[in-house]
Scaffold this motif. Sequence first.
Motif, PDB file in Angstrom:
ATOM      1  N   UNK A 127      94.930  47.139 114.188  1.00  0.00           N
ATOM      2  CA  UNK A 127      96.236  47.140 113.520  1.00  0.00           C
ATOM      3  C   UNK A 127      96.170  46.332 112.227  1.00  0.00           C
ATOM      4  N   UNK A 128      95.448  45.215 112.253  1.00  0.00           N
ATOM      5  CA  UNK A 128      95.297  44.417 111.036  1.00  0.00           C
ATOM      6  C   UNK A 128      94.494  45.179 109.988  1.00  0.00           C
ATOM      7  N   UNK A 129      93.407  45.813 110.404  1.00  0.00           N
ATOM      8  CA  UNK A 129      92.576  46.574 109.463  1.00  0.00           C
ATOM      9  C   UNK A 129      93.375  47.717 108.846  1.00  0.00           C
ATOM     10  N   UNK A 130      94.176  48.393 109.639  1.00  0.00           N
ATOM     11  CA  UNK A 130      94.996  49.484 109.129  1.00  0.00           C
ATOM     12  C   UNK A 130      96.067  48.962 108.177  1.00  0.00           C
ATOM     13  N   UNK A 163     100.982  44.697 114.067  1.00  0.00           N
ATOM     14  CA  UNK A 163      99.900  43.731 114.219  1.00  0.00           C
ATOM     15  C   UNK A 163     100.431  42.393 114.713  1.00  0.00           C
ATOM     16  N   UNK A 164     101.525  41.910 114.133  1.00  0.00           N
ATOM     17  CA  UNK A 164     102.080  40.615 114.555  1.00  0.00           C
ATOM     18  C   UNK A 164     102.540  40.647 116.009  1.00  0.00           C
ATOM     19  N   UNK A 165     103.184  41.725 116.412  1.00  0.00           N
ATOM     20  CA  UNK A 165     103.627  41.841 117.805  1.00  0.00           C
ATOM     21  C   UNK A 165     102.440  41.915 118.767  1.00  0.00           C
ATOM     22  N   UNK A 166     101.416  42.671 118.384  1.00  0.00           N
ATOM     23  CA  UNK A 166     100.234  42.787 119.241  1.00  0.00           C
ATOM     24  C   UNK A 166      99.497  41.459 119.340  1.00  0.00           C
ATOM     25  N   UNK A 167      99.378  40.754 118.217  1.00  0.00           N
ATOM     26  CA  UNK A 167      98.701  39.451 118.228  1.00  0.00           C
ATOM     27  C   UNK A 167      99.502  38.432 119.035  1.00  0.00           C
ATOM     28  N   UNK A 168     100.829  38.480 118.951  1.00  0.00           N
ATOM     29  CA  UNK A 168     101.653  37.561 119.729  1.00  0.00           C
ATOM     30  C   UNK A 168     101.523  37.845 121.226  1.00  0.00           C
ATOM     31  N   UNK A 169     101.475  39.112 121.588  1.00  0.00           N
ATOM     32  CA  UNK A 169     101.288  39.471 122.997  1.00  0.00           C
ATOM     33  C   UNK A 169      99.917  39.027 123.484  1.00  0.00           C
ATOM     34  N   UNK A 219      93.767  44.457 124.121  1.00  0.00           N
ATOM     35  CA  UNK A 219      94.770  43.911 123.220  1.00  0.00           C
ATOM     36  C   UNK A 219      94.134  43.271 121.990  1.00  0.00           C
ATOM     37  N   UNK A 220      92.984  42.622 122.175  1.00  0.00           N
ATOM     38  CA  UNK A 220      92.265  42.057 121.024  1.00  0.00           C
ATOM     39  C   UNK A 220      91.825  43.175 120.089  1.00  0.00           C
ATOM     40  N   UNK A 221      91.245  44.233 120.638  1.00  0.00           N
ATOM     41  CA  UNK A 221      90.808  45.360 119.818  1.00  0.00           C
ATOM     42  C   UNK A 221      91.989  46.004 119.093  1.00  0.00           C
ATOM     43  N   UNK A 222      93.108  46.153 119.775  1.00  0.00           N
ATOM     44  CA  UNK A 222      94.295  46.739 119.144  1.00  0.00           C
ATOM     45  C   UNK A 222      94.800  45.859 118.009  1.00  0.00           C
ATOM     46  N   UNK A 223      94.746  44.548 118.188  1.00  0.00           N
ATOM     47  CA  UNK A 223      95.162  43.627 117.124  1.00  0.00           C
ATOM     48  C   UNK A 223      94.262  43.756 115.901  1.00  0.00           C
TER      49      UNK A 223
END
Length: 109
Positions: free
Chosen positions: A89-92, A49-55, A82-86
């Motif tokens: 990932x956070x929800x998971x 989640x942190x990597x996806x949010x940083x990207x 990328x927003x949806x993936x973030x």
Amino acid sequence: MFVAVTAWFLSIVFLCVFLFGYANRIAVNWNQTDFLFHGATFVFYFGAFLLQAATTSLHHFPRKFNSTTHEKILADHEYNISIAASIFAFATAVCYGCSTALALRRWRL
């Protein structure tokens, strides 16, 4: 993607161990194993989640700082994905965090 596929595969392995009765034959503290699995998966999902949010946060920066073109690092469609993936990932990560807390409670009782 690596985190999701690995967590899915290990979950299937644990399911098969319990379905086929190997849990009774293997001398392992299953409550501790459950806690360790969910704890590690939580850490990996939170890191993803942190990597996806940083990207995702780099969307507005130009691809090359010294270039005269204003091409962005992520196109608008990639940015939305990328927003949806973030978010997912956070929800998971939250779900695995709750599962880790419940597994710790079950292990310690």
